[in-house]
Write a protein that holds these residues in place. Structure first.
Motif, PDB file in Angstrom:
ATOM      1  N   ILE A   1      60.596  62.292  39.102  1.00  0.00           N
ATOM      2  CA  ILE A   1      60.655  60.998  38.404  1.00  0.00           C
ATOM      3  C   ILE A   1      61.668  60.080  39.077  1.00  0.00           C
ATOM      4  O   ILE A   1      61.400  58.889  39.282  1.00  0.00           O
ATOM      5  CB  ILE A   1      60.979  61.210  36.911  1.00  0.00           C
ATOM      6  N   PHE A   2      62.858  60.618  39.437  1.00  0.00           N
ATOM      7  CA  PHE A   2      63.866  59.809  40.127  1.00  0.00           C
ATOM      8  C   PHE A   2      63.323  59.271  41.451  1.00  0.00           C
ATOM      9  O   PHE A   2      63.518  58.095  41.779  1.00  0.00           O
ATOM     10  CB  PHE A   2      65.124  60.640  40.416  1.00  0.00           C
ATOM     11  N   LEU A   3      62.650  60.128  42.212  1.00  0.00           N
ATOM     12  CA  LEU A   3      62.103  59.689  43.494  1.00  0.00           C
ATOM     13  C   LEU A   3      60.994  58.653  43.307  1.00  0.00           C
ATOM     14  O   LEU A   3      60.903  57.689  44.072  1.00  0.00           O
ATOM     15  CB  LEU A   3      61.585  60.887  44.294  1.00  0.00           C
TER      16      LEU A   3
ATOM     17  N   LEU B   1      65.016  55.098  30.647  1.00  0.00           N
ATOM     18  CA  LEU B   1      64.533  56.459  30.890  1.00  0.00           C
ATOM     19  C   LEU B   1      65.345  57.129  31.996  1.00  0.00           C
ATOM     20  O   LEU B   1      65.746  58.290  31.874  1.00  0.00           O
ATOM     21  CB  LEU B   1      63.047  56.442  31.259  1.00  0.00           C
ATOM     22  N   ILE B   2      65.615  56.396  33.069  1.00  0.00           N
ATOM     23  CA  ILE B   2      66.386  56.946  34.180  1.00  0.00           C
ATOM     24  C   ILE B   2      67.793  57.312  33.722  1.00  0.00           C
ATOM     25  O   ILE B   2      68.304  58.385  34.052  1.00  0.00           O
ATOM     26  CB  ILE B   2      66.415  55.964  35.378  1.00  0.00           C
ATOM     27  N   VAL B   3      68.422  56.444  32.945  1.00  0.00           N
ATOM     28  CA  VAL B   3      69.766  56.736  32.429  1.00  0.00           C
ATOM     29  C   VAL B   3      69.730  57.978  31.547  1.00  0.00           C
ATOM     30  O   VAL B   3      70.586  58.860  31.654  1.00  0.00           O
ATOM     31  CB  VAL B   3      70.346  55.523  31.677  1.00  0.00           C
ATOM     32  N   LEU B   4      68.737  58.073  30.698  1.00  0.00           N
ATOM     33  CA  LEU B   4      68.593  59.246  29.825  1.00  0.00           C
ATOM     34  C   LEU B   4      68.418  60.517  30.668  1.00  0.00           C
ATOM     35  O   LEU B   4      69.063  61.539  30.404  1.00  0.00           O
ATOM     36  CB  LEU B   4      67.401  59.068  28.881  1.00  0.00           C
ATOM     37  N   LEU B   5      67.578  60.443  31.686  1.00  0.00           N
ATOM     38  CA  LEU B   5      67.358  61.610  32.550  1.00  0.00           C
ATOM     39  C   LEU B   5      68.617  61.992  33.334  1.00  0.00           C
ATOM     40  O   LEU B   5      68.854  63.172  33.596  1.00  0.00           O
ATOM     41  CB  LEU B   5      66.185  61.364  33.491  1.00  0.00           C
ATOM     42  N   ILE B   6      69.418  60.995  33.705  1.00  0.00           N
ATOM     43  CA  ILE B   6      70.683  61.288  34.378  1.00  0.00           C
ATOM     44  C   ILE B   6      71.560  62.139  33.466  1.00  0.00           C
ATOM     45  O   ILE B   6      72.133  63.148  33.884  1.00  0.00           O
ATOM     46  CB  ILE B   6      71.413  59.983  34.789  1.00  0.00           C
ATOM     47  N   PHE B   7      71.641  61.745  32.193  1.00  0.00           N
ATOM     48  CA  PHE B   7      72.458  62.514  31.255  1.00  0.00           C
ATOM     49  C   PHE B   7      71.860  63.899  30.986  1.00  0.00           C
ATOM     50  O   PHE B   7      72.600  64.866  30.805  1.00  0.00           O
ATOM     51  CB  PHE B   7      72.672  61.738  29.962  1.00  0.00           C
ATOM     52  N   VAL B   8      70.543  63.992  30.981  1.00  0.00           N
ATOM     53  CA  VAL B   8      69.909  65.302  30.809  1.00  0.00           C
ATOM     54  C   VAL B   8      70.272  66.216  31.976  1.00  0.00           C
ATOM     55  O   VAL B   8      70.636  67.390  31.781  1.00  0.00           O
ATOM     56  CB  VAL B   8      68.370  65.160  30.673  1.00  0.00           C
ATOM     57  N   VAL B   9      70.186  65.701  33.198  1.00  0.00           N
ATOM     58  CA  VAL B   9      70.519  66.500  34.379  1.00  0.00           C
ATOM     59  C   VAL B   9      71.990  66.911  34.352  1.00  0.00           C
ATOM     60  O   VAL B   9      72.328  68.058  34.658  1.00  0.00           O
ATOM     61  CB  VAL B   9      70.172  65.735  35.677  1.00  0.00           C
TER      62      VAL B   9
ATOM     63  N   ARG C   1      59.390  46.480  30.037  1.00  0.00           N
ATOM     64  CA  ARG C   1      58.960  47.755  30.636  1.00  0.00           C
ATOM     65  C   ARG C   1      59.917  48.190  31.743  1.00  0.00           C
ATOM     66  O   ARG C   1      60.169  49.379  31.915  1.00  0.00           O
ATOM     67  CB  ARG C   1      57.537  47.648  31.159  1.00  0.00           C
ATOM     68  N   VAL C   2      60.448  47.227  32.491  1.00  0.00           N
ATOM     69  CA  VAL C   2      61.437  47.558  33.517  1.00  0.00           C
ATOM     70  C   VAL C   2      62.691  48.101  32.847  1.00  0.00           C
ATOM     71  O   VAL C   2      63.279  49.087  33.295  1.00  0.00           O
ATOM     72  CB  VAL C   2      61.771  46.323  34.387  1.00  0.00           C
ATOM     73  N   ARG C   3      63.089  47.468  31.769  1.00  0.00           N
ATOM     74  CA  ARG C   3      64.273  47.939  31.030  1.00  0.00           C
ATOM     75  C   ARG C   3      64.032  49.318  30.428  1.00  0.00           C
ATOM     76  O   ARG C   3      64.943  50.154  30.387  1.00  0.00           O
ATOM     77  CB  ARG C   3      64.649  46.937  29.947  1.00  0.00           C
TER      78      ARG C   3
END
Length: 183
Positions: free
Chosen positions: A124-126, A86-94, A79-81
């Motif tokens: 989500i990042f925060l 998810l964070i990496v995916l959102l970084i690319f989305v941004v 779940r941590v992974r």
């Protein structure tokens, strides 16, 4: 390293004793003084390297403890992974949104949608930042190491948003963390 320091101290004590006895410092050979100087320099370099390695080991230990605590709170390491993915995916989305926003003329409605999407992703990042901060054994260490993540997560408009590109640096850290977690 101890012998280097001992030799340097021995020569320094001999020089001090010679000066107290009223002898000139020339009674010690130039070779002894040169050896002491080199050994002291080597000892300083070794100490600096040991300090760097100690700091690195502490960072690795705190990273591992962070992931252990996050795993305990989320129920499993997978779940941590998934959260990291998810964070990496959102970084690319941004990043994609930033490129589109500055490359094309967007309608007012689309620009407004981008602002809302960006704000939601920043939330989500925060949330991820504060979750991991709460899991960290040393909150000061976590903040010092991840301060760019915190500031890049604040929803700003305009050119300041390009600071989110700094979050791409997390990819290297995530690769290292995966290695640490596997060990």
């Amino acid at each position: 390293m101890t012998s280097l320091i001992d030799n340097a101290e021995r020569v320094a004590q001999q020089a001090h004793a010679a000066l107290l006895a009223g002898e000139s410092a020339q009674t010690l050979s130039a070779a002894d003084l040169a050896v002491a100087k080199v050994e002291r320099l080597q000892a300083r370099r070794l100490l600096s390297e040991l300090t760097r390695l100690q700091r690195r080991a502490r960072n690795e230990l705190l990273d591992t403890q962070l992931y252990d605590t996050c795993s305990a709170k989320l129920g499993s390491l997978s779940r941590v992974r998934m959260l990291d993915a998810l964070i990496v995916l959102l970084i690319f989305v941004v990043i994609g949104m930033l490129i589109i926003e500055y490359s094309y003329e967007l309608s007012e409605q689309t620009a407004l949608w981008f602002v809302w999407a960006d704000t939601g992703i920043c939330v989500i990042f925060l949330a991820e930042f504060f979750f991991k901060l709460s899991c960290s054994a040393s909150r000061w260490w976590y903040f010092r190491r991840h301060w760019i993540d915190f500031f890049a997560s604040i929803p700003f408009a305009g050119i300041v948003r390009w600071g989110r590109l700094a979050r791409v640096a997390r990819l290297a850290r995530l690769a290292r963390l995966v290695r640490v977690v596997r060990v």
